[in-house]
Design a protein around this motif. Sequence first.
Motif, PDB file in Angstrom:
ATOM      1  N   SER A 267       0.816  -1.211   0.000  1.00  0.00           N
ATOM      2  CA  SER A 267       0.000   0.000   0.000  1.00  0.00           C
ATOM      3  C   SER A 267       0.852   1.264   0.000  1.00  0.00           C
ATOM      4  O   SER A 267       0.391   2.312  -0.429  1.00  0.00           O
ATOM      5  CB  SER A 267      -0.940  -0.001   1.207  1.00  0.00           C
ATOM      6  OG  SER A 267      -0.185  -0.088   2.398  1.00  0.00           O
ATOM      7  N   LEU A 268       2.080   1.217   0.485  1.00  0.00           N
ATOM      8  CA  LEU A 268       2.963   2.374   0.471  1.00  0.00           C
ATOM      9  C   LEU A 268       4.408   1.971   0.221  1.00  0.00           C
ATOM     10  O   LEU A 268       5.079   2.535  -0.624  1.00  0.00           O
ATOM     11  CB  LEU A 268       2.853   3.174   1.779  1.00  0.00           C
ATOM     12  CG  LEU A 268       3.766   4.391   1.893  1.00  0.00           C
ATOM     13  CD1 LEU A 268       3.473   5.413   0.797  1.00  0.00           C
ATOM     14  CD2 LEU A 268       3.626   5.045   3.259  1.00  0.00           C
ATOM     15  N   GLY A 269       4.907   0.990   0.947  1.00  0.00           N
ATOM     16  CA  GLY A 269       6.291   0.551   0.775  1.00  0.00           C
ATOM     17  C   GLY A 269       7.271   1.384   1.578  1.00  0.00           C
ATOM     18  O   GLY A 269       8.220   1.950   1.028  1.00  0.00           O
ATOM     19  N   ILE A 270       7.056   1.488   2.891  1.00  0.00           N
ATOM     20  CA  ILE A 270       7.904   2.321   3.742  1.00  0.00           C
ATOM     21  C   ILE A 270       9.366   1.880   3.680  1.00  0.00           C
ATOM     22  O   ILE A 270      10.260   2.725   3.598  1.00  0.00           O
ATOM     23  CB  ILE A 270       7.391   2.349   5.194  1.00  0.00           C
ATOM     24  CG1 ILE A 270       6.034   3.064   5.228  1.00  0.00           C
ATOM     25  CG2 ILE A 270       8.387   3.040   6.117  1.00  0.00           C
ATOM     26  CD1 ILE A 270       5.328   3.011   6.562  1.00  0.00           C
ATOM     27  N   VAL A 271       9.638   0.570   3.672  1.00  0.00           N
ATOM     28  CA  VAL A 271      11.043   0.136   3.622  1.00  0.00           C
ATOM     29  C   VAL A 271      11.696   0.541   2.304  1.00  0.00           C
ATOM     30  O   VAL A 271      12.894   0.830   2.266  1.00  0.00           O
ATOM     31  CB  VAL A 271      11.210  -1.381   3.882  1.00  0.00           C
ATOM     32  CG1 VAL A 271      10.993  -1.712   5.349  1.00  0.00           C
ATOM     33  CG2 VAL A 271      10.328  -2.208   2.991  1.00  0.00           C
ATOM     34  N   LEU A 272      10.939   0.582   1.230  1.00  0.00           N
ATOM     35  CA  LEU A 272      11.474   1.065  -0.041  1.00  0.00           C
ATOM     36  C   LEU A 272      11.871   2.533   0.094  1.00  0.00           C
ATOM     37  O   LEU A 272      12.961   2.938  -0.331  1.00  0.00           O
ATOM     38  CB  LEU A 272      10.448   0.895  -1.159  1.00  0.00           C
ATOM     39  CG  LEU A 272      10.829   1.479  -2.519  1.00  0.00           C
ATOM     40  CD1 LEU A 272      12.012   0.730  -3.114  1.00  0.00           C
ATOM     41  CD2 LEU A 272       9.642   1.453  -3.466  1.00  0.00           C
TER      42      LEU A 272
ATOM     43  N   LEU B 156      14.994  -2.828  -6.482  1.00  0.00           N
ATOM     44  CA  LEU B 156      14.471  -3.745  -7.486  1.00  0.00           C
ATOM     45  C   LEU B 156      13.160  -4.264  -6.914  1.00  0.00           C
ATOM     46  O   LEU B 156      13.151  -4.872  -5.838  1.00  0.00           O
ATOM     47  CB  LEU B 156      15.471  -4.883  -7.716  1.00  0.00           C
ATOM     48  CG  LEU B 156      15.134  -5.925  -8.767  1.00  0.00           C
ATOM     49  CD1 LEU B 156      14.915  -5.285 -10.132  1.00  0.00           C
ATOM     50  CD2 LEU B 156      16.258  -6.952  -8.845  1.00  0.00           C
ATOM     51  N   VAL B 157      12.038  -3.981  -7.611  1.00  0.00           N
ATOM     52  CA  VAL B 157      10.723  -4.301  -7.052  1.00  0.00           C
ATOM     53  C   VAL B 157       9.897  -5.145  -8.012  1.00  0.00           C
ATOM     54  O   VAL B 157      10.123  -5.137  -9.222  1.00  0.00           O
ATOM     55  CB  VAL B 157       9.935  -3.021  -6.691  1.00  0.00           C
ATOM     56  CG1 VAL B 157      10.742  -2.112  -5.775  1.00  0.00           C
ATOM     57  CG2 VAL B 157       9.471  -2.261  -7.937  1.00  0.00           C
ATOM     58  N   ASN B 158       8.929  -5.835  -7.441  1.00  0.00           N
ATOM     59  CA  ASN B 158       7.996  -6.646  -8.209  1.00  0.00           C
ATOM     60  C   ASN B 158       7.047  -5.722  -8.986  1.00  0.00           C
ATOM     61  O   ASN B 158       6.324  -4.924  -8.388  1.00  0.00           O
ATOM     62  CB  ASN B 158       7.209  -7.541  -7.250  1.00  0.00           C
ATOM     63  CG  ASN B 158       6.335  -8.542  -7.958  1.00  0.00           C
ATOM     64  OD1 ASN B 158       5.898  -8.332  -9.089  1.00  0.00           O
ATOM     65  ND2 ASN B 158       6.057  -9.646  -7.284  1.00  0.00           N
ATOM     66  N   ARG B 159       7.052  -5.824 -10.299  1.00  0.00           N
ATOM     67  CA  ARG B 159       6.213  -4.972 -11.144  1.00  0.00           C
ATOM     68  C   ARG B 159       4.712  -5.186 -10.883  1.00  0.00           C
ATOM     69  O   ARG B 159       3.902  -4.308 -11.167  1.00  0.00           O
ATOM     70  CB  ARG B 159       6.509  -5.236 -12.621  1.00  0.00           C
ATOM     71  CG  ARG B 159       5.819  -4.264 -13.564  1.00  0.00           C
ATOM     72  CD  ARG B 159       6.061  -4.610 -15.014  1.00  0.00           C
ATOM     73  NE  ARG B 159       7.435  -4.973 -15.258  1.00  0.00           N
ATOM     74  CZ  ARG B 159       8.363  -4.171 -15.755  1.00  0.00           C
ATOM     75  NH1 ARG B 159       8.042  -2.950 -16.090  1.00  0.00           N
ATOM     76  NH2 ARG B 159       9.599  -4.589 -15.939  1.00  0.00           N
ATOM     77  N   LYS B 160       4.336  -6.335 -10.334  1.00  0.00           N
ATOM     78  CA  LYS B 160       2.910  -6.601 -10.085  1.00  0.00           C
ATOM     79  C   LYS B 160       2.335  -5.682  -9.009  1.00  0.00           C
ATOM     80  O   LYS B 160       1.128  -5.527  -8.910  1.00  0.00           O
ATOM     81  CB  LYS B 160       2.706  -8.066  -9.718  1.00  0.00           C
ATOM     82  CG  LYS B 160       2.912  -9.013 -10.884  1.00  0.00           C
ATOM     83  CD  LYS B 160       2.713 -10.461 -10.478  1.00  0.00           C
ATOM     84  CE  LYS B 160       2.920 -11.407 -11.639  1.00  0.00           C
ATOM     85  NZ  LYS B 160       4.309 -11.479 -12.087  1.00  0.00           N
ATOM     86  N   SER B 161       3.192  -5.094  -8.203  1.00  0.00           N
ATOM     87  CA  SER B 161       2.737  -4.121  -7.216  1.00  0.00           C
ATOM     88  C   SER B 161       2.685  -2.751  -7.880  1.00  0.00           C
ATOM     89  O   SER B 161       3.714  -2.150  -8.178  1.00  0.00           O
ATOM     90  CB  SER B 161       3.675  -4.066  -6.012  1.00  0.00           C
ATOM     91  OG  SER B 161       3.358  -2.938  -5.209  1.00  0.00           O
ATOM     92  N   ASP B 162       1.478  -2.262  -8.108  1.00  0.00           N
ATOM     93  CA  ASP B 162       1.322  -0.954  -8.749  1.00  0.00           C
ATOM     94  C   ASP B 162       2.017   0.147  -7.947  1.00  0.00           C
ATOM     95  O   ASP B 162       2.640   1.044  -8.515  1.00  0.00           O
ATOM     96  CB  ASP B 162      -0.157  -0.613  -8.917  1.00  0.00           C
ATOM     97  CG  ASP B 162      -0.859  -1.501  -9.936  1.00  0.00           C
ATOM     98  OD1 ASP B 162      -0.159  -2.084 -10.801  1.00  0.00           O
ATOM     99  OD2 ASP B 162      -2.092  -1.607  -9.867  1.00  0.00           O
ATOM    100  N   VAL B 163       1.901   0.079  -6.629  1.00  0.00           N
ATOM    101  CA  VAL B 163       2.494   1.112  -5.771  1.00  0.00           C
ATOM    102  C   VAL B 163       4.016   1.111  -5.886  1.00  0.00           C
ATOM    103  O   VAL B 163       4.635   2.166  -6.094  1.00  0.00           O
ATOM    104  CB  VAL B 163       2.057   0.917  -4.303  1.00  0.00           C
ATOM    105  CG1 VAL B 163       2.826   1.843  -3.370  1.00  0.00           C
ATOM    106  CG2 VAL B 163       0.566   1.133  -4.156  1.00  0.00           C
ATOM    107  N   LEU B 164       4.634  -0.051  -5.755  1.00  0.00           N
ATOM    108  CA  LEU B 164       6.100  -0.124  -5.828  1.00  0.00           C
ATOM    109  C   LEU B 164       6.595   0.267  -7.218  1.00  0.00           C
ATOM    110  O   LEU B 164       7.582   1.001  -7.356  1.00  0.00           O
ATOM    111  CB  LEU B 164       6.580  -1.527  -5.456  1.00  0.00           C
ATOM    112  CG  LEU B 164       6.240  -2.003  -4.040  1.00  0.00           C
ATOM    113  CD1 LEU B 164       6.762  -3.418  -3.823  1.00  0.00           C
ATOM    114  CD2 LEU B 164       6.767  -1.055  -2.982  1.00  0.00           C
ATOM    115  N   HIS B 165       5.917  -0.232  -8.240  1.00  0.00           N
ATOM    116  CA  HIS B 165       6.298   0.097  -9.619  1.00  0.00           C
ATOM    117  C   HIS B 165       6.196   1.609  -9.855  1.00  0.00           C
ATOM    118  O   HIS B 165       7.063   2.212 -10.492  1.00  0.00           O
ATOM    119  CB  HIS B 165       5.421  -0.676 -10.603  1.00  0.00           C
ATOM    120  CG  HIS B 165       5.717  -0.387 -12.028  1.00  0.00           C
ATOM    121  ND1 HIS B 165       6.926  -0.718 -12.624  1.00  0.00           N
ATOM    122  CD2 HIS B 165       4.977   0.227 -12.991  1.00  0.00           C
ATOM    123  CE1 HIS B 165       6.897  -0.327 -13.896  1.00  0.00           C
ATOM    124  NE2 HIS B 165       5.728   0.253 -14.141  1.00  0.00           N
TER     125      HIS B 165
END
Length: 192
Positions: free
Chosen positions: A105-110, A121-130
């Motif tokens: 939902s946000l990706g605080i560690v990112l 390097l993130v999973n493209r399936k996560s719209d938020v991370l992408h």
Amino acid sequence: MQNSIIGFGIQDRLEEFSSSPAENSEKYLLYAGRIEVAKGVHQMFKLFERFSKQNSSIKLYLIGDGILKDYRHKNIIYKGFVQEDEKLRLMKNAVAFIHPSAFESLGIVLLESFMMGTPALVNRKSDVLHEHIENSHAGYSYDNYDEFRDALNVMINDRSHYDALCKNGRDYFVKNYSLAAYKERLSGIFTD
């Protein structure tokens, strides 16, 4: 009445670590979070194992806890729970931060990795991370092994491009997610 989005702010802690050298020269990728299938960790292990066959000098450090913590591979190193300072030090000294979850939902560690000047390097399936990767230009998204491998090879072998990724992540954090930027946005609501 005008609507405003004030977002989220994190206390910037990079300066606390600027003079602390890496404890070892080992090159590693870092994952921080729950070590379980729902977070995409098992898939990350499989991708990393393939990558490790051609790049055996790179390690994968895991911090956190979960049912997959006993997974064994010679280049996957489980660090367990660590103090906040140690987490940030590990982030700062990592080649890249890996976020394999397809559901965030946000990706605080990112954002913390960007704070420390570390690309991701993130999973493209996560719209938020992408979207964070697209907006920051501070890393790569992957859908398959070839994209995972190619992204890591660029980060490991192209120093000038890697330095640009690091700077982009740091700039993105400062502009959008630092506590100072958050306070400025909040203050702007009451002064406009």
